[in-house]
Design a protein around this motif. Sequence first.
Motif, PDB file in Angstrom:
ATOM      1  N   GLU A  79       4.514   8.039   4.620  1.00 14.54           N
ATOM      2  CA  GLU A  79       3.881   6.766   4.276  1.00 14.54           C
ATOM      3  C   GLU A  79       2.727   6.431   5.208  1.00 14.54           C
ATOM      4  O   GLU A  79       1.834   5.648   4.874  1.00 14.54           O
ATOM      5  CB  GLU A  79       4.912   5.632   4.269  1.00 14.54           C
ATOM      6  CG  GLU A  79       5.413   5.188   5.628  1.00 14.54           C
ATOM      7  CD  GLU A  79       6.498   6.091   6.214  1.00 14.54           C
ATOM      8  OE1 GLU A  79       6.943   5.819   7.342  1.00 14.54           O
ATOM      9  OE2 GLU A  79       6.889   7.083   5.542  1.00 14.54           O
ATOM     10  N   LEU A 110       0.834  -1.203   0.000  1.00 15.75           N
ATOM     11  CA  LEU A 110       0.000   0.000   0.000  1.00 15.75           C
ATOM     12  C   LEU A 110       0.868   1.251   0.000  1.00 15.75           C
ATOM     13  O   LEU A 110       1.882   1.327   0.694  1.00 15.75           O
ATOM     14  CB  LEU A 110      -0.916   0.022   1.230  1.00 15.75           C
ATOM     15  CG  LEU A 110      -1.885  -1.153   1.389  1.00 15.75           C
ATOM     16  CD1 LEU A 110      -2.710  -0.991   2.659  1.00 15.75           C
ATOM     17  CD2 LEU A 110      -2.789  -1.287   0.178  1.00 15.75           C
ATOM     18  N   THR A 111       0.419   2.259  -0.762  1.00 16.78           N
ATOM     19  CA  THR A 111       1.107   3.549  -0.811  1.00 16.78           C
ATOM     20  C   THR A 111       0.068   4.666  -0.739  1.00 16.78           C
ATOM     21  O   THR A 111      -1.069   4.481  -1.190  1.00 16.78           O
ATOM     22  CB  THR A 111       1.951   3.665  -2.100  1.00 16.78           C
ATOM     23  OG1 THR A 111       2.819   4.800  -2.013  1.00 16.78           O
ATOM     24  CG2 THR A 111       1.077   3.795  -3.335  1.00 16.78           C
ATOM     25  N   PRO A 112       0.404   5.808  -0.164  1.00 12.67           N
ATOM     26  CA  PRO A 112      -0.571   6.905  -0.050  1.00 12.67           C
ATOM     27  C   PRO A 112      -1.079   7.363  -1.409  1.00 12.67           C
ATOM     28  O   PRO A 112      -0.343   7.362  -2.399  1.00 12.67           O
ATOM     29  CB  PRO A 112       0.232   8.020   0.640  1.00 12.67           C
ATOM     30  CG  PRO A 112       1.321   7.320   1.364  1.00 12.67           C
ATOM     31  CD  PRO A 112       1.682   6.136   0.511  1.00 12.67           C
ATOM     32  N   SER A 113      -2.337   7.795  -1.429  1.00 12.90           N
ATOM     33  CA  SER A 113      -2.951   8.231  -2.693  1.00 12.90           C
ATOM     34  C   SER A 113      -3.496   9.654  -2.646  1.00 12.90           C
ATOM     35  O   SER A 113      -3.976  10.155  -3.660  1.00 12.90           O
ATOM     36  CB  SER A 113      -4.099   7.277  -3.069  1.00 12.90           C
ATOM     37  OG  SER A 113      -5.064   7.215  -2.032  1.00 12.90           O
ATOM     38  N   LEU A 145       4.020  -0.991   3.725  1.00  8.77           N
ATOM     39  CA  LEU A 145       3.838   0.375   3.258  1.00  8.77           C
ATOM     40  C   LEU A 145       5.040   0.777   2.417  1.00  8.77           C
ATOM     41  O   LEU A 145       6.178   0.439   2.751  1.00  8.77           O
ATOM     42  CB  LEU A 145       3.702   1.342   4.438  1.00  8.77           C
ATOM     43  CG  LEU A 145       2.552   1.119   5.412  1.00  8.77           C
ATOM     44  CD1 LEU A 145       2.569   2.213   6.482  1.00  8.77           C
ATOM     45  CD2 LEU A 145       1.215   1.090   4.692  1.00  8.77           C
ATOM     46  N   VAL A 166      -1.401   6.229   4.620  1.00  7.17           N
ATOM     47  CA  VAL A 166      -2.227   5.036   4.376  1.00  7.17           C
ATOM     48  C   VAL A 166      -3.003   4.673   5.635  1.00  7.17           C
ATOM     49  O   VAL A 166      -4.212   4.390   5.591  1.00  7.17           O
ATOM     50  CB  VAL A 166      -1.344   3.852   3.921  1.00  7.17           C
ATOM     51  CG1 VAL A 166      -2.149   2.551   3.905  1.00  7.17           C
ATOM     52  CG2 VAL A 166      -0.748   4.118   2.552  1.00  7.17           C
TER      53      VAL A 166
END
Length: 293
Positions: A107, A5-8, A272, A110
């Motif tokens: 990070e 998962l990575t921030p969007s 992450l 998320v």
Amino acid sequence: MIQLLTPSHWKDYELIDCGNFEKLERFGQVILIRPEPQAVWSKQLPESEWQKLHHIRFKGRSATAGDWVKKNLKTPDRWHIEYKNNDVAIKFRLALTSFKHLGIFPEQAVNWDYISENVKRFKTPKPKVLNLFAYTGGASLIAQAAGADTTHVDSIKQVVSWANENQELSGLKDIRWVVEDALKFVKREIKRGKKYNGIILDPPAYGHGPNGEKWKLEDHINEMINDVVQLLDPTEHFLILNTYSLGFSSVIVENLIRGAYPLVQNLEIGELYLQATAGSKLPLGVFGKFYKI
């Protein structure tokens, strides 16, 4: 299944490139070069591009401390950035510290999204959220902004004061600030019979409490997670365990959670990372999280 998962939602943060044990990052309008032990591969962009883009570079004097070198003395030592997702918006005061940190781990956005999403959908009015090893308060701010009654625990008085600045900057109020060793606080809350709808654990690999208590992740995390699950509200809850340690995998985190809480529902585990604009993925910790509604 192990998730990556990575921030969007970041607009004020960008990982431009990483490699050769460094990372090139934009925080707001300020671009920095910092050490990054995970970036063992080669840089995607040429060194000349790094030199052209950056405003400030961190140069270490020892294994734990260093100095920031500015190309232009007018570049600020402190500045503000914002994080906004579909539910809430918060603000941070960033600062150049001698430990290469700025007061934020991008990070973690998320996990912030997971917090606000769960707080918003709980039926409990003003759900109680506990943030342990809470640093400058990103998770605390998100929980409070989403409508939680938030308790923020960290052993370092200066970073709790920093978190309070971020609360004021974000236009929030009434977060409960606790300067204490996290494990001691949890044990006391168990004795008091306290329950929380949300618990966030983001422990360091090593740390110290305000009275000299020693924290070592592999020595204490099993005791901590077994204690913490006793504080979960049985009706509706979420829990996030995030670790940043080169020796930890998401399978270890899964084993810790399942061992401490066999009735776990909706468990997700994974890693992450930050996606560099230049192409590389920078891994920055493993997580386990679950909820019940």
